[in-house]
Design an enzyme around this catalytic site. Structure first.
Site, PDB file in Angstrom:
ATOM      1  N   ASP A  83      40.406  72.675  26.928  1.00 17.88           N
ATOM      2  CA  ASP A  83      39.394  72.995  27.935  1.00 17.88           C
ATOM      3  C   ASP A  83      38.096  73.371  27.237  1.00 17.88           C
ATOM      4  O   ASP A  83      38.088  74.289  26.405  1.00 17.88           O
ATOM      5  CB  ASP A  83      39.906  74.219  28.728  1.00 17.88           C
ATOM      6  CG  ASP A  83      39.621  74.138  30.188  1.00 17.88           C
ATOM      7  OD1 ASP A  83      38.900  73.220  30.611  1.00 17.88           O
ATOM      8  OD2 ASP A  83      40.128  75.006  30.920  1.00 17.88           O
ATOM      9  N   GLU A 114      34.395  71.140  33.432  1.00 20.02           N
ATOM     10  CA  GLU A 114      34.238  71.475  34.851  1.00 20.02           C
ATOM     11  C   GLU A 114      32.898  70.971  35.390  1.00 20.02           C
ATOM     12  O   GLU A 114      31.899  70.979  34.681  1.00 20.02           O
ATOM     13  CB  GLU A 114      34.281  72.998  35.037  1.00 20.02           C
ATOM     14  CG  GLU A 114      35.648  73.590  34.868  1.00 20.02           C
ATOM     15  CD  GLU A 114      35.691  75.091  35.153  1.00 20.02           C
ATOM     16  OE1 GLU A 114      34.761  75.620  35.797  1.00 20.02           O
ATOM     17  OE2 GLU A 114      36.655  75.726  34.712  1.00 20.02           O
ATOM     18  N   GLU A 182      41.008  71.638  42.298  1.00 18.59           N
ATOM     19  CA  GLU A 182      41.499  73.021  42.413  1.00 18.59           C
ATOM     20  C   GLU A 182      41.135  73.628  43.764  1.00 18.59           C
ATOM     21  O   GLU A 182      39.991  73.514  44.222  1.00 18.59           O
ATOM     22  CB  GLU A 182      40.921  73.870  41.264  1.00 18.59           C
ATOM     23  CG  GLU A 182      41.390  75.328  41.313  1.00 18.59           C
ATOM     24  CD  GLU A 182      41.264  76.090  40.024  1.00 18.59           C
ATOM     25  OE1 GLU A 182      40.873  75.511  38.995  1.00 18.59           O
ATOM     26  OE2 GLU A 182      41.586  77.295  40.037  1.00 18.59           O
TER      27      GLU A 182
HETATM   28  O1  KIV Z   1      42.101  76.898  32.449  1.00 18.25           O
HETATM   29  C1  KIV Z   1      43.017  76.434  33.134  1.00 18.25           C
HETATM   30  O2  KIV Z   1      44.184  76.828  33.042  1.00 18.25           O
HETATM   31  C2  KIV Z   1      42.674  75.379  34.088  1.00 18.25           C
HETATM   32  C3  KIV Z   1      43.720  75.006  35.089  1.00 18.25           C
HETATM   33  C4  KIV Z   1      43.685  76.034  36.133  1.00 18.25           C
HETATM   34  C5  KIV Z   1      43.527  73.647  35.594  1.00 18.25           C
HETATM   35  O3  KIV Z   1      41.593  74.888  34.078  1.00 18.25           O
END
Ligand code: KIV
Length: 278
Positions: A83, A114, A182
């Protein structure tokens, strides 16, 4: 060998549901992988569940990289996604590229970003054109919690659902291989899922998404500061950890641990020498 993005995308065509869980440490990642999870996300949710911060915006690149390396060392079969944390893709294209490359060097196969502003779309195109697969994230986007004003369900009417569909189509055109949806009503995410070529992965997005993702600490019952309505808790690891630690404290305090079997023992003649030492 780890699953490819092509294989993940074929699951949508074949109607096979895609499974995604978050992982942050070596051993959890290893067992999730062995259990057959398709993709493992080193989510910025680790800010809260692994590091105890208030929000996901509190975690930085350095911390994300440590966890990405740990997970990558463990995973053999699943596709690993890192991420992109807050501030790692909001400044300029060169910095986004550098940070995404750091994740690939750390062992991830793809990154997640995002939102879908023009700036983010430009960044996604730049990464994809340079060989870095990107997963999008729409609906509730935790990094924007300050402008959204809390954990609010998104796409609650037809107009807003159509807006999110348009955002998802932009991500698809920019080259995203999949998109997380989400906190959305199940009919809204179904409407979007049916109109995309790429798989949708729901979290609080209902059963019609092409796949499902959960934060593993929620699934395992390990994090108790916040319990989302959509998260199914399969275990109560926090009780297991608590009870095991209590048993250890009690065993040490009353002399039950360690036993002779759990100790290293000298030969009799060495014991005798020690006894005769003056
Ligand atoms: O950071 C995370 O765990 C996420 C999930 C909620 C998709 O982005």
């Amino acid at each position: 060998m780890r699953k490819s993005i092509q294989k993940i995308q074929n699951f949508k065509k074949e109607g096979k549901k895609i499974t995604v869980l978050t992982a942050y440490d070596f051993s959890t990642a290893k067992y999730l992988d062995q259990a057959g999870v398709d993709m493992i996300l080193v989510g910025d949710s680790l800010a809260q569940v692994a590091l105890g911060y208030e929000n996901t915006t509190d975690v930085g690149m350095d911390e994300m990289l440590v966890f990405t390396r740990a997970v990558s060392r463990a995973v053999e079969n699943a596709l690993v996604i890192a991420d992109m944390p807050f501030m790692s893709f909001q400044v300029d294209k060169a910095q986004t590229m550098r940070n995404a490359c750091e994740f690939i060097k750390a062992g991830a196969n793809a990154v997640k970003m995002e939102g879908c502003s023009d700036f983010v779309i430009d960044n996604i195109k730049h990464l994809v054109q340079n060989g870095i697969p990107v997963m999008g994230h729409l609906g509730f986007t935790p990094m924007s919690i300050n402008s959204i004003g809390g954990h609010k369900v998104q796409g609650k009417d037809a107009d807003r659902t159509i807006d999110i569909l348009k955002e998802a189509l932009r991500l698809q055109s920019a080259g995203c291989f999949a998109v997380v949806l989400e906190l959305m009503p199940l009919q809204s995410s179904q409407f979007i899922t049916q109109r995309l070529r790429i798989p949708t992965i729901g979290i609080g997005g209902g059963k019609f998404c092409d796949g499902q993702v959960l934060v593993s600490d929620d699934l395992l019952g390990k994090y108790d500061r916040f319990k989302p309505k959509f998260a199914r808790q399969y275990s109560s690891l926090k009780d297991i950890i608590f009870n095991v630690a209590k048993a250890f404290v009690s065993d040490v305090e009353n002399g039950a641990f360690p036993s002779i079997k759990e100790s290293f023992v000298l030969e009799d003649e060495e014991i005798e020498k020690l006894e005769n030492y003056r």
